[in-house]
Structures are given as structure tokens and as C-alpha cells.
Design a protein around this motif. Structure first.
Motif, PDB file in Angstrom:
ATOM      1  N   ALA A 359      45.181  51.256  44.983  1.00 40.81           N
ATOM      2  CA  ALA A 359      46.562  51.710  44.756  1.00 40.81           C
ATOM      3  C   ALA A 359      47.539  50.553  44.947  1.00 40.81           C
ATOM      4  O   ALA A 359      48.411  50.304  44.103  1.00 40.81           O
ATOM      5  CB  ALA A 359      46.887  52.859  45.706  1.00 40.81           C
ATOM      6  N   ALA A 360      47.369  49.814  46.032  1.00 36.70           N
ATOM      7  CA  ALA A 360      48.304  48.720  46.335  1.00 36.70           C
ATOM      8  C   ALA A 360      48.184  47.602  45.304  1.00 36.70           C
ATOM      9  O   ALA A 360      49.202  47.051  44.833  1.00 36.70           O
ATOM     10  CB  ALA A 360      48.036  48.183  47.740  1.00 36.70           C
ATOM     11  N   THR A 361      46.960  47.255  44.931  1.00 35.53           N
ATOM     12  CA  THR A 361      46.763  46.112  44.036  1.00 35.53           C
ATOM     13  C   THR A 361      47.164  46.463  42.607  1.00 35.53           C
ATOM     14  O   THR A 361      47.791  45.651  41.911  1.00 35.53           O
ATOM     15  CB  THR A 361      45.307  45.616  44.129  1.00 35.53           C
ATOM     16  N   ASP A 362      46.813  47.682  42.180  1.00 34.42           N
ATOM     17  CA  ASP A 362      47.302  48.146  40.872  1.00 34.42           C
ATOM     18  C   ASP A 362      48.823  48.003  40.802  1.00 34.42           C
ATOM     19  O   ASP A 362      49.375  47.492  39.815  1.00 34.42           O
ATOM     20  CB  ASP A 362      46.962  49.634  40.657  1.00 34.42           C
ATOM     21  N   ALA A 363      49.498  48.453  41.860  1.00 34.52           N
ATOM     22  CA  ALA A 363      50.963  48.455  41.859  1.00 34.52           C
ATOM     23  C   ALA A 363      51.511  47.036  41.803  1.00 34.52           C
ATOM     24  O   ALA A 363      52.442  46.734  41.039  1.00 34.52           O
ATOM     25  CB  ALA A 363      51.485  49.189  43.098  1.00 34.52           C
ATOM     26  N   GLN A 366      50.891  45.571  38.267  1.00 36.33           N
ATOM     27  CA  GLN A 366      51.752  46.193  37.255  1.00 36.33           C
ATOM     28  C   GLN A 366      53.203  45.744  37.403  1.00 36.33           C
ATOM     29  O   GLN A 366      53.914  45.581  36.417  1.00 36.33           O
ATOM     30  CB  GLN A 366      51.623  47.721  37.305  1.00 36.33           C
ATOM     31  N   ARG A 367      53.599  45.485  38.635  1.00 40.22           N
ATOM     32  CA  ARG A 367      54.968  45.025  38.875  1.00 40.22           C
ATOM     33  C   ARG A 367      55.134  43.563  38.473  1.00 40.22           C
ATOM     34  O   ARG A 367      56.148  43.176  37.880  1.00 40.22           O
ATOM     35  CB  ARG A 367      55.290  45.194  40.371  1.00 40.22           C
ATOM     36  N   GLN A 415      45.595  40.478  48.262  1.00 39.76           N
ATOM     37  CA  GLN A 415      45.406  41.891  48.606  1.00 39.76           C
ATOM     38  C   GLN A 415      44.041  42.114  49.264  1.00 39.76           C
ATOM     39  O   GLN A 415      43.928  42.845  50.254  1.00 39.76           O
ATOM     40  CB  GLN A 415      45.508  42.769  47.339  1.00 39.76           C
TER      41      GLN A 415
END
Lengths: 470, 470
Positions: A359-363, A366-367, A415
Motif C-alpha cells: 500500500a505504501a509503496t504503490d502510493a 503513483q505520486r 520503502q
């Protein structure tokens, strides 16, 4: 004065020293990132010849790059561009020396292709469980030097855990015979463990005694649709509780990764495509019977549906269907290549932290990276993800890689570090990641690694610059 | 000038430095073979305190003997007689730091008693499978430092295989945090493996991340009568084929060993006593149900009777009966002590060679040593025998040991060496066997061990004289 190449010819015979013609098979790395230039490629046919080669190179102050099937993914087995390194290919040492059924061991030379080891075990009525994509060309010596992982680690461990003994030529050209196939031996430091995973920087593995297992009665494969990575972790715990060591495979695949398979290999049928965020492939190995395996597997999947950690599931009815499901999983890297350039990460974190890590790394990605496409799949049962990044669709993929690869790597590895993970779960360090290690590994550990390297290879002639910097 | 003992008091608090009174619990080895004399016993309460103690000792040039539960069998954890060594007891560091159920790991401090680790795992719904006779007093740090074995190695491996990470204080007094509970991590040399089994000579283990397993549904115990060691090996192969990883215990016991239990503990019922040369205790662990376990076990034993590798067998009907069977097995060393003085050997050879090893070694001893009585039992599934020699009945046992112990050891170890085995399967080297190693271990291996010792502990302050000589 005799040149080193002449001396090497006298060590192994002139036919087995290559220093002219097309040596790409030895000089080019598997992913075609690096092309080196060897002084010569030497192909010894025995342990004594390996020792003679090492002594000759040591006397000449020439460094040695040990090589197996040359399928490594981190540039650890090809020479540098200097034209001064000797490639020591173990491929001619490919004998299965012995199989001891009562001791459940096989002794094989380093150059045995993994698939040949599997087949020799099978022919004798046993299982050698190490299994990975390159098994048709990688060698057992390379598998041990890199502590290879693959799809059965969950049950049988990494290559390290499958090794009961080693024969090694030291940096001084001495032969250490540590091949005894003992399951308990506490007579001093476990040197075998030092050589496994050291990527040819401490010694040259010439043979190994490997663990065998009784051949199972049945192996079944299932595919489950799961609503999130949290649910996948819950399904894993349920499967471990109910199947225990019968659970030999647990692979998770994101829907986008699966959609690439469907796009580029339309003849393949991908279960539940587009219907669920993740697919999970489970393998159940049983020593009793196929009927027992199927009953156990179906009961597990019913419990999973009831629990909600899976929303749908299929069990392969026969071996062809099982192969088809595994083929979907194994086609993801190929589909990624068809889709275009991409950035690969072979990472692990504690299994309990995988959902939060994703969840953290996807975010973050994507940012930070416009248009990024995440291809996430891997061996969830080992906490090991191939958390890959596909270049944005339609654009200039080469430019994307040029401009973004380092940044993407740093974002992902930062991460991984934050979540207590490893930047190389099963591929090793080689040259590709050697300069990243100091950012992510404790200085105390690095300084102990350096001390061990200096202790066993004081002249620094074995695969210099890989794993630890001078 | 401040004395070292004063400095140590300031490191850990005055109450935790013992240098007066009866220190026998720290200075006397478990088998009461050696009584040393410590400069002081230091009991740090945290990793930082351990590091401070090591730095203080290093600065003073004083050597350190790390100690856990002081249950070692090879004189590896007590000080020498000089009165100049510091005993570093880890017993106060006994916290279970965390349990991660989804990752199937526990992080525990070195001083945790093994039984406390087992109980903490059980309370959280998991199994920590390391199990051995001293579990009520040995510590997990000691288990890892000596790579302890025990009765479940067949299925779960030695202590080494149950460890996913370590926290270690180096010989320089630095702290290495290698506790990440990762199942795959290939970022350089596996330092953890160096410290496991190094008996406190390379660093001080202060905490470990351990593997947990789902708690099984049922554990059943059986006892089989087997006509010879060859038949025992055949029964083992059959059990491994049919029960696979369900087979968690396989102990063989000679009839004379069992007769000592019957003689000294007449309240114990020894199955098939006097009726067969060997008894085998089998344990079957099942994740499905007790009914399934029982059906599987009974089918195995029927197959064994049909094959002839067992001539009779019983399965324990309930937990009390199972405990009684294990109690017979565990009473053998105590019955040996009741019978009188004896000479112990903790050896291993490849399982396939066990029958020939026993036949040859029995013959040598019976020929060379008048009246010798052989007490042979052990973990056949690991190729590990406690091949012990009881002093002749009736005579002067102390004189026998004085005159014959060295000779008996040499006869047995020479045979072990001839059969490709190990003179220390699960107990380690310590001081007891350090001078025997050069006779039975390759000089190449010994010189690598020495190089590693010098690399990590150049001043030689950690447990000097144990495992490797200076």
C-alpha cells in the motif's frame, strides 16, 4: 616465460581454454545489461584441474570469475571489460557422482544443470525440490553460489537448506572436501554456509551433497481469487494451518500482471481476470494419495470462501490443467518483456508487513512517477515479491528507463528498508547491487563481510568487486 | 586506576557482577568434569550492557566466556582455572520481545530458557519445535551457539534451521542487528550462519528471530521391535516414504540400553524387552486429526510387519502412554549413570552406513576392550548415535575409565572417521574435543576456521581455546 594462458592450457588441455572467437555465451550477462571481455575462458574437467587453474591464476595475480549456466540476474558471473579476468566455467564438471537412497542424498558436480539433478533424483525414485524458471540451463553450483530460491522455498527452503555438504577449491587453490552427507555435524564453524550465497567471491564450489526427499504421491494446484493483499496473507495462514508442509507453493499475482499475460498470450486462460485484485496459486503436495490431497484442498478452499479471504477458487482437475495454471504464473515476466521495458525488484519483507508495504509503496510510486504501472507478483509464502515497474504505456520507454530507473529503485528500496526487508531476496548482489548495499545494510555487517573476504581471499582474486567492494 | 571489575560494575550495576561467594553454578561444567575459576561473573540486562562489557574486557585484554544455562556437554561455557576470565552470563536477558503470527516468527533474547520459548509459542497458538533433554534449563542463546539438535531434527532441522535472524555483540563490542525475520535474503554472506554453532568464539548472541510452525492437530507415538540395525534403517525409509514430514521422531535403542532402564527403573514398562535386538520409537505429527494420524500410523506399521523390517509394534492409545514410551527413551542416560561410570560418544555417520559402522565398531571394541558393554541409542533419523560404552560390570569402574577412556575414544572416533562421520553430531567441540579435531578434520577446513576466527576476533578474547586453538 610462459604466459598464463599457456599455463592454463597445460592445466586443462588446449581444447578447454577459449581465448578467440565468439565468447558471448560467457561474456554477456543473461539480461544483456553488460558485455565483458575475458582474457580466456577455462573449462576444467575435474576438481584437481580447478585447483590447478586457481593456483596458476593466483601465481599470476589474475582474477577469476567462476561461472555456471550464466543465468544470473545481478551481473555476478561475467568478466569485467578489462580483458584481464579469467572466466572459470564449471560446465564440464557435470557428473552425478552418487545417489544414496537410504541417506536421502545425492552428490553432484557443480556444473550439473538443475534439471538434470531433478531428473537424476526422479529416476532413482526421489524428489530434489529446488525449482526455478532457469532450471533448464542454470547449474547446481550456480544455484548454491547464489543461494537460489524459486517456487518451493515455502516447504523446502532455499538452495542453502538443500545442501548437506560442499567440495570447494579455495582462493589458494587447495581442495576442501566437505561432502559428507551428515544431517548433524557440530565440529566447528559451518564453512559450507559461508560459500553458499557468496557468489564465487570466497571459493569455487566444485561439487555438493544435496538433500533428497521421497517422491510424493500427488501434487495438486488451485487458483483462488482474493480481494486484497491482506486477504492473501490470511489465506496463507489458513493454508499453512490446514495443509502444513503439504503446502509447497503459494504465489500471489496482481490483476494488472495477469492482464499482461492475457494481452500478450491470448491463448492462455487466466482465471478470474478482471474480477478481483489478486489471484493466488496454491500447490498441495501429498504423500498419501490424490484423493486425500483433493479432499484436503477442497476443504481448505471451502474454509477460505467461508472466511472471506477468498471469493472464488478452482482446483485443477488434471496435470494438464495444473500446468496451465503454473504456465500463467510463469508467463508474467515474459509478458512484461512483450509489453516493453520495465524495472525489476526482487525484494522481501516480513510476510505480516507485505500488505502495508505494498500500500505504501504503490502510493509513493503513483505520486512520484507519472503514469507508472505496477506489476506485482511473487512468492508470498516466503515474503518475496517481484515488485516490478512497467514503463508508462505509449511513451518512450527507453527514455523512461534512462531517466527514472535509479529514482524508482531508490523509492522502492527505501520503502523495503523502512519495512525491515531485503533488497535482494533470491537473486543476490553481484555487481548490479553492490553499491546499493552500503545504503541498506548495517555497517557492522558490511565490515564483518569485508573481514571474512580478506580472511579467505586475501589477494582478492575471486570475483573481485562482486558482493563486497575492495 | 579503575579495576576491570569496577568498570564492569559501572556497566551493569554492582548487583550484577559476582566475584565472591559460591560461583559453582557458573564455574562448574554440567557433567562435573571441570571446575574453573572466574575473575567475575557479569550478568548484563540488555544488549547495550553486553556491548559495554565486551568493550571493557577488550580494552583490558581480558577474555570472555559467554554462558547461557550452563548445560553444555563439551566444556565450552565455563572459565578456565586461571581466575582471569570473565563469565558473561546471558540469563538476565530473558524477554520474548515479540511474536509475529502472520510471519510465523518469534524474537527472543538469548537468555530465554528453551522451555519458556516453547511455552510462549504454544500460548500464541504455535509450535517451536526444538526439543531436548535440558530444555528446562538450557537457553535459546546457548542452543544457537552450539547448534543444538534433539529429537525433532528429522523434521525441523537443527537449531540453525530454526533461526531466521540474530542480534550479536561482536568481539569489538559493536552491536549487529540481524534480527529481520526474512525467509529469503541474499544480500551478502550469511553471517548468522557463522555465529550459530561457533560456541561463543566469534561473537555473543544476544537475541534471535526464530521460526514458528502452526500447532499440529495430533501427535502419536509408537514403538516397534526390529530385528537388526539394517531393519531399523529400512523401517526409517518406509516411514519417511509414507508419513513424509509427519514423521517427527525416529529413535533407535539397543536392547542392552533398554535393559538398563528396566533394571534401574523397574516401575517403567519397556516394550518387547529381551525379545528383539532393537526397539524403535516413532512419532507421527498430523495437521488433520487424530483419527487420520492413527490410520496413517497403523497402515505404516502393518506395512512394516509385512515387509519384515518390524516384527511387532504398539501405538500409544493416549497421551499418558505416549509420554511413558518417550520416558523410557529419555531414561537411558540416567539408567547408564545408575549402572556406573561410562564413556559417551555423540557421533553421526551417513544413515546408510550406520549398520556397517555399528557392526565394525562393536567388533573392534569387543576385541580390544575386555568386558566392554555397549549402550547404543540415538536419533537414527539424523544418523546420530549416542554410541556409549559402559564400564565392565562388577570391576573397578573408575580404574576402567582412567585406563581405557582415551583408548576407547580413539577406537570409536577412528571408526567414525573411516565411515565418513562426525565426532560431534550435536554437542559441539568446546574444550573437550578441541585437541581431537586435527586428527579427524581436514587441515584445509581447520585453516579456514582459524582464518575466520582471526578475522572476527583478532585479539582472541572470545572463549579462547574452544573450537579452534590459537
Amino acid at each position: 616465460m610462459t604466459s598464463l594462458v599457456d599455463t592454463l592450457r597445460s592445466c586443462v588441455g588446449p581444447a578447454h581454454v577459449l581465448d578467440a572467437g565468439d565468447l558471448a555465451a560467457y561474456e554477456q550477462d543473461w539480461r544483456r545489461r553488460v558485455r565483458g571481455k575475458a582474457l580466456a575462458v577455462v573449462r576444467p574437467g575435474s576438481t584437481a584441474e580447478v585447483a590447478a587453474v586457481v593456483r596458476a591464476c593466483a601465481a599470476a595475480g589474475t582474477s577469476i570469475v567462476p561461472q555456471g549456466g550464466n543465468t544470473g540476474l545481478v551481473v555476478g558471473g561475467v568478466p569485467d571489460a578489462s580483458g584481464k579476468q579469467v572466466v572459470l566455467s564449471l560446465q564440464r564438471m557435470n557428473a552425478v557422482r552418487s545417489i544414496d537412497g537410504e541417506n536421502l542424498t545425492m552428490t553432484a558436480e557443480a556444473g550439473c544443470v538443475l534439471q538434470a539433478v531433478q531428473e537424476a533424483a526422479d529416476a532413482a525414485g526421489f524428489l530434489f525440490p529446488l525449482s526455478l524458471a532457469a532450471e533448464g540451463s542454470c547449474t547446481i553450483g550456480g544455484n548454491l553460489s547464489t543461494n537460489a530460491g524459486g517456487t518451493q522455498v515455502l516447504r523446502y527452503g532455499n538452495a542453502r537448506e538443500l545442501c548437506l555438504g560442499l567440495e570447494v577449491v579455495t582462493a589458494q587453490g587447495e581442495i576442501w572436501d566437505g561432502l559428507a552427507g551428515l544431517r548433524k555435524d557440530n565440529t566447528g564453524y559451518d564453512l559450507r554456509q559461508l560459500f553458499v550465497g557468496s557468489e564465487g567471491t570466497l571459493g569455487v564450489i566444485t561439487a555438493a551433497t544435496l538433500k533428497l526427499y521421497p517422491r510424493p504421491a500427488a501434487t495438486l494446484t488451485a487458483w483462488a481469487a482474493v480481494p486484497s493483499m491482506e486477504h492473501a496473507v490470511r489465506l496463507l495462514a489458513l493454508a499453512q494451518k490446514r495443509l502444513a508442509s503439504g503446502l509447497t507453493g503459494f504465489e500471489v499475482m496482481g490483476d494488472f500482471a495477469l492482464s499482461l499475460v492475457a494481452r500478450h498470450y491470448p491463448q492462455q486462460r487466466v482465471p478470474f481476470l478482471g474480477q478481483t485484485p489478486y489471484g493466488v496459486l496454491l500447490e498441495n503436495t501429498d504423500h498419501e494419495s490424490e484423493a486425500h490431497a483433493r479432499a484436503q484442498f477442497e476443504a481448505l478452499l471451502e474454509a477460505a470462501l467461508e472466511d472471506g479471504c477468498a471469493t472464488d477458487a478452482v482446483v485443477a482437475e488434471n496435470i494438464a490443467q495444473a500446468h496451465a495454471l503454473w504456465h500463467v504464473r510463469e508467463s508474467i515476466p515474459l509478458a512484461q518483456a512483450e509489453e516493453g521495458l520495465n524495472i525489476k525488484h526482487d525484494i522481501s519483507v516480513p510476510i505480516s508487513r507485505i500488505p502495508a508495504f505494498c500500500a505504501a509503496t504503490d502510493a509513493v510510486l503513483q505520486r512520484e512517477i507519472a503514469g507508472v504501472r505496477l506489476v506485482n507478483f511473487g512468492h508470498l509464502g516466503d515474503g518475496n515479491l517481484h515488485y516490478n515497474v512497467q514503463a508508462p504505456a505509449g511513451g518512450d520507454m527507453a527514455a523512461f528507463l534512462r531517466e527514472q530507473e535509479e529514482r524508482v529503485n531508490t523509492l522502492v528500496y527505501d520503502q523495503v528498508h523502512k519495512f525491515g526487508g531485503s533488497i535482494s531476496a533470491e537473486h543476490g548482489i553481484g555487481e548490479l547491487k553492490v553499491d546499493k548495499l552500503p545504503h541498506y545494510k548495517s555497517p557492522v555487517a558490511l565490515s564483518m563481510m569485508r573481514a571474512v573476504k580478506d580472511a579467505l581471499d586475501p589477494a582478492g582474486i575471486l570475483n573481485p568487486g562482486r558482493v563486497v567492494r575492495g
